[in-house]
Design a protein around this motif. Structure first.
Motif, PDB file in Angstrom:
ATOM      1  N   LEU A  37      39.682  -1.774   0.874  1.00  0.00           N
ATOM      2  CA  LEU A  37      40.322  -0.624   1.385  1.00  0.00           C
ATOM      3  C   LEU A  37      38.746   0.216   1.679  1.00  0.00           C
ATOM      4  O   LEU A  37      39.768   0.993   2.441  1.00  0.00           O
ATOM      5  N   TYR A  38      38.026   0.901   1.380  1.00  0.00           N
ATOM      6  CA  TYR A  38      36.481   0.928   1.432  1.00  0.00           C
ATOM      7  C   TYR A  38      36.858   0.534   2.951  1.00  0.00           C
ATOM      8  O   TYR A  38      36.941   1.928   4.349  1.00  0.00           O
ATOM      9  N   PHE A  39      36.883  -0.014   3.593  1.00  0.00           N
ATOM     10  CA  PHE A  39      36.795  -0.743   5.325  1.00  0.00           C
ATOM     11  C   PHE A  39      37.971  -0.239   5.313  1.00  0.00           C
ATOM     12  O   PHE A  39      37.708   0.183   6.689  1.00  0.00           O
ATOM     13  N   ALA A  40      38.874  -0.310   5.819  1.00  0.00           N
ATOM     14  CA  ALA A  40      40.401   0.070   5.670  1.00  0.00           C
ATOM     15  C   ALA A  40      40.456   1.579   6.670  1.00  0.00           C
ATOM     16  O   ALA A  40      40.385   1.722   7.500  1.00  0.00           O
ATOM     17  N   ASN A  41      39.687   2.179   5.409  1.00  0.00           N
ATOM     18  CA  ASN A  41      39.992   3.716   5.743  1.00  0.00           C
ATOM     19  C   ASN A  41      38.806   4.085   6.980  1.00  0.00           C
ATOM     20  O   ASN A  41      39.050   4.858   7.437  1.00  0.00           O
ATOM     21  N   THR A  42      37.627   3.417   6.668  1.00  0.00           N
ATOM     22  CA  THR A  42      36.814   3.763   7.664  1.00  0.00           C
ATOM     23  C   THR A  42      37.204   3.180   9.222  1.00  0.00           C
ATOM     24  O   THR A  42      37.027   4.458   9.931  1.00  0.00           O
ATOM     25  N   PRO A 187      40.344   6.792  -5.396  1.00  0.00           N
ATOM     26  CA  PRO A 187      39.517   5.487  -4.221  1.00  0.00           C
ATOM     27  C   PRO A 187      40.364   5.089  -2.768  1.00  0.00           C
ATOM     28  O   PRO A 187      40.409   4.462  -2.630  1.00  0.00           O
ATOM     29  N   GLU A 188      42.251   5.416  -3.255  1.00  0.00           N
ATOM     30  CA  GLU A 188      42.634   4.667  -2.050  1.00  0.00           C
ATOM     31  C   GLU A 188      42.090   6.126  -0.742  1.00  0.00           C
ATOM     32  O   GLU A 188      42.372   5.349   0.462  1.00  0.00           O
ATOM     33  N   VAL A 189      41.644   6.990  -0.977  1.00  0.00           N
ATOM     34  CA  VAL A 189      41.596   7.165   0.828  1.00  0.00           C
ATOM     35  C   VAL A 189      39.965   7.588   0.716  1.00  0.00           C
ATOM     36  O   VAL A 189      39.011   8.113   2.078  1.00  0.00           O
ATOM     37  N   ARG A 190      38.729   6.468  -0.270  1.00  0.00           N
ATOM     38  CA  ARG A 190      37.271   6.831   0.341  1.00  0.00           C
ATOM     39  C   ARG A 190      36.668   5.784   1.628  1.00  0.00           C
ATOM     40  O   ARG A 190      37.753   4.372   1.813  1.00  0.00           O
ATOM     41  N   PRO A 191      36.017   5.649   1.785  1.00  0.00           N
ATOM     42  CA  PRO A 191      35.644   5.686   3.237  1.00  0.00           C
ATOM     43  C   PRO A 191      34.297   4.702   2.803  1.00  0.00           C
ATOM     44  O   PRO A 191      33.951   4.527   1.510  1.00  0.00           O
ATOM     45  N   VAL A 192      33.775   3.716   3.225  1.00  0.00           N
ATOM     46  CA  VAL A 192      32.902   3.057   3.096  1.00  0.00           C
ATOM     47  C   VAL A 192      31.515   3.727   2.025  1.00  0.00           C
ATOM     48  O   VAL A 192      31.427   3.442   0.971  1.00  0.00           O
ATOM     49  N   THR A 193      31.025   4.863   2.601  1.00  0.00           N
ATOM     50  CA  THR A 193      29.949   5.583   2.352  1.00  0.00           C
ATOM     51  C   THR A 193      30.126   6.471   0.895  1.00  0.00           C
ATOM     52  O   THR A 193      29.387   6.296  -0.002  1.00  0.00           O
ATOM     53  N   VAL A 194      31.054   6.282   0.848  1.00  0.00           N
ATOM     54  CA  VAL A 194      31.413   6.742  -0.682  1.00  0.00           C
ATOM     55  C   VAL A 194      32.167   6.380  -2.100  1.00  0.00           C
ATOM     56  O   VAL A 194      31.679   6.757  -2.450  1.00  0.00           O
ATOM     57  N   GLY A 195      32.851   5.275  -1.403  1.00  0.00           N
ATOM     58  CA  GLY A 195      32.482   3.635  -2.550  1.00  0.00           C
ATOM     59  C   GLY A 195      31.411   3.739  -2.586  1.00  0.00           C
ATOM     60  O   GLY A 195      31.206   3.645  -3.476  1.00  0.00           O
ATOM     61  N   LEU A 196      30.742   3.494  -1.622  1.00  0.00           N
ATOM     62  CA  LEU A 196      29.036   2.758  -1.658  1.00  0.00           C
ATOM     63  C   LEU A 196      28.327   3.219  -2.869  1.00  0.00           C
ATOM     64  O   LEU A 196      27.470   3.536  -4.074  1.00  0.00           O
ATOM     65  N   SER A 197      28.333   4.692  -2.337  1.00  0.00           N
ATOM     66  CA  SER A 197      28.091   5.678  -3.679  1.00  0.00           C
ATOM     67  C   SER A 197      28.365   5.595  -4.916  1.00  0.00           C
ATOM     68  O   SER A 197      27.296   5.423  -5.854  1.00  0.00           O
ATOM     69  N   VAL A 198      29.899   5.421  -5.410  1.00  0.00           N
ATOM     70  CA  VAL A 198      30.557   5.043  -6.534  1.00  0.00           C
ATOM     71  C   VAL A 198      29.727   4.556  -7.087  1.00  0.00           C
ATOM     72  O   VAL A 198      28.871   3.610  -8.682  1.00  0.00           O
ATOM     73  N   ALA A 200      27.176   2.484  -6.677  1.00  0.00           N
ATOM     74  CA  ALA A 200      25.841   2.738  -7.345  1.00  0.00           C
ATOM     75  C   ALA A 200      25.491   3.502  -8.567  1.00  0.00           C
ATOM     76  O   ALA A 200      24.816   3.494  -8.808  1.00  0.00           O
ATOM     77  N   THR A 201      26.327   4.528  -8.644  1.00  0.00           N
ATOM     78  CA  THR A 201      26.585   4.724  -9.717  1.00  0.00           C
ATOM     79  C   THR A 201      27.369   4.870 -10.920  1.00  0.00           C
ATOM     80  O   THR A 201      27.702   5.152 -11.931  1.00  0.00           O
ATOM     81  N   VAL A 202      27.063   3.655 -11.322  1.00  0.00           N
ATOM     82  CA  VAL A 202      27.922   2.785 -12.353  1.00  0.00           C
ATOM     83  C   VAL A 202      26.614   3.646 -13.741  1.00  0.00           C
ATOM     84  O   VAL A 202      25.681   3.418 -13.808  1.00  0.00           O
ATOM     85  N   GLU A 203      27.928   3.671 -14.588  1.00  0.00           N
ATOM     86  CA  GLU A 203      27.187   4.147 -15.729  1.00  0.00           C
ATOM     87  C   GLU A 203      26.983   3.659 -17.301  1.00  0.00           C
ATOM     88  O   GLU A 203      25.781   3.686 -18.033  1.00  0.00           O
ATOM     89  N   SER A 204      27.343   2.544 -17.043  1.00  0.00           N
ATOM     90  CA  SER A 204      27.065   1.456 -17.434  1.00  0.00           C
ATOM     91  C   SER A 204      25.573   0.507 -16.781  1.00  0.00           C
ATOM     92  O   SER A 204      24.406  -0.246 -17.958  1.00  0.00           O
ATOM     93  N   GLY A 205      25.232   0.802 -16.290  1.00  0.00           N
ATOM     94  CA  GLY A 205      23.777   0.226 -15.601  1.00  0.00           C
ATOM     95  C   GLY A 205      23.504  -0.100 -14.095  1.00  0.00           C
ATOM     96  O   GLY A 205      24.927  -0.373 -14.049  1.00  0.00           O
ATOM     97  N   VAL A 206      22.423  -0.118 -13.487  1.00  0.00           N
ATOM     98  CA  VAL A 206      22.865  -0.297 -12.138  1.00  0.00           C
ATOM     99  C   VAL A 206      22.204  -1.948 -12.136  1.00  0.00           C
ATOM    100  O   VAL A 206      20.676  -1.988 -12.088  1.00  0.00           O
ATOM    101  N   GLU A 207      22.626  -2.695 -11.298  1.00  0.00           N
ATOM    102  CA  GLU A 207      22.067  -3.994 -10.461  1.00  0.00           C
ATOM    103  C   GLU A 207      22.158  -3.483  -9.292  1.00  0.00           C
ATOM    104  O   GLU A 207      22.894  -4.015  -8.865  1.00  0.00           O
ATOM    105  N   TRP A 208      20.491  -4.086  -9.158  1.00  0.00           N
ATOM    106  CA  TRP A 208      19.913  -3.711  -8.186  1.00  0.00           C
ATOM    107  C   TRP A 208      20.670  -4.726  -7.067  1.00  0.00           C
ATOM    108  O   TRP A 208      20.738  -4.575  -5.641  1.00  0.00           O
ATOM    109  N   SER A 209      20.308  -6.368  -7.552  1.00  0.00           N
ATOM    110  CA  SER A 209      21.078  -6.801  -6.770  1.00  0.00           C
ATOM    111  C   SER A 209      22.454  -7.220  -5.685  1.00  0.00           C
ATOM    112  O   SER A 209      22.353  -6.871  -4.773  1.00  0.00           O
ATOM    113  N   LEU A 210      23.002  -6.782  -6.796  1.00  0.00           N
ATOM    114  CA  LEU A 210      24.373  -6.246  -6.121  1.00  0.00           C
ATOM    115  C   LEU A 210      24.589  -4.946  -5.608  1.00  0.00           C
ATOM    116  O   LEU A 210      25.817  -4.842  -4.761  1.00  0.00           O
TER     117      LEU A 210
END
Length: 324
Positions: A37-42, A187-198, A200-210
């Motif tokens: 969806l992020y790619f389609a919006n972008t 999230p229905e109108v977010r582009p790729v950059t905003v979706g990637l930022s959201v 990468a800021t997961v409250e449970s923890g960040v898995e750098w490989s993902l």
């Protein structure tokens, strides 16, 4: 980041040359967030902005070049003032305007401040000014109107500039982050950059490989597009920098290259240069003109300079008018 994206989490901070490679990080990142969806919006956002920019900037630049109207220089100066204003300064005013018309949290609201560009107008105006006026006049003689002259003369000659501006515009709006972050909420109108930022800021923890795998996925289209259009991009710029010019040659001369000093000498003599006598030739008895060298005057004859013959054997020697 590339190393972390293709290896497990335990190898993210531990570099081992023999570590196994894997693509599981990309599949997990794709399923963890709606990246499709992020790619389609972008893509929709970039398409709207690019089409609007090419059309509006072309029309404005063509008007500045083709038509002469009052305050044209002043209006073009106002357009150029936009280049001096940082986009971040207008974020608050633009957001208040979108809030009043109810276009926040929409794709069209993201694209609205970028539908035209002062840089695009300036770039196309300077390109259109290099188009020879003779092509414009020839099209008018053939019965072409203003629109036909624009789309058949100016636009085809500016294809390298359109390609360059399109790549720059796509790269800028693909990586644009601050304005879409402020405008969008769902999230229905977010582009790729905003979706990637959201993502990468997961409250449970960040898995750098993902996170690195998702980052590589978002930047891969730009890299692939550059590799695909690199040859056309460079070739168009090289073709745009080479202008075909017609060299003056005396009648009956050879097509071999002439030395610069010989070419200038031939041009000067063809225009009636008299070899340093200040435009006046001594009048002999029976000569009625005496204003310059004339082939029909029997008081003059041609003499070939040996130096010109030695320097350029394939060129018709320079002609020097002398008095017998």
């Amino acid at each position: 980041s590339v190393w972390t994206a293709f290896h497990d989490e335990k190898y993210s901070a531990n570099f081992q040359l023999g570590a196994p490679w894997t693509l599981e990080n990309f599949f997990e990142a794709w399923q963890a967030a709606p990246f499709s969806l992020y790619f389609a919006n972008t893509l929709i956002l970039i398409t709207i902005v690019l089409v609007a920019n090419l059309i509006l900037c072309t029309l404005v630049a063509y008007a500045f070049v083709r038509y002469r109207f009052r305050w044209a220089g002043f209006l073009f100066g106002l357009v150029m003032v936009q280049l001096l204003i940082s986009p971040e300064i207008l974020i608050v005013e633009n957001y208040l305007t979108l809030s009043k018309i109810g276009m926040t949290d929409t794709i069209l609201g993201i694209t609205l401040p970028y539908l035209t560009s002062a840089f695009g107008i300036f770039l196309l105006r300077q390109t259109f000014k290099t188009v020879p006026k003779s092509l414009d006049e020839a099209a008018q003689i053939e019965g072409a109107g203003a629109w036909q002259v624009l789309w058949t003369v100016y636009v085809p000659l500016a294809k390298p500039v359109y390609l360059a501006y399109g790549l720059v515009s796509i790269s800028f709006h693909w990586n644009n982050f601050l304005w879409p972050l402020i405008v969008t909420n769902s999230p229905e109108v977010r582009p790729v950059t905003v979706g990637l930022s959201v993502f990468a800021t997961v409250e449970s923890g960040v898995e750098w490989s993902l996170v690195n795998a998702a980052t590589l996925m978002t930047t891969a289209p730009l890299i692939i597009a550059f590799l695909i259009f690199q040859r056309q991009f460079v070739a168009n710029f090289m073709r745009a920098g080479i202008k075909e010019t017609r060299r003056w040659r005396p009648k009956g001369s050879s097509r071999r290259a002439m030395c610069p000093h010989i070419r200038s000498s031939l041009v000067q003599r063809s225009r009636g240069w008299d070899g340093g006598t200040g435009g006046r030739v001594r009048r002999r008895r029976g000569d009625r003109t005496g204003s310059g060298p004339d082939q029909r005057n029997p008081g003059f004859h041609r003499r070939v300079r040996r130096s010109d013959r030695r320097r350029a054997p394939g060129v018709v020697p320079a002609v020097r008018a002398t008095v017998r």
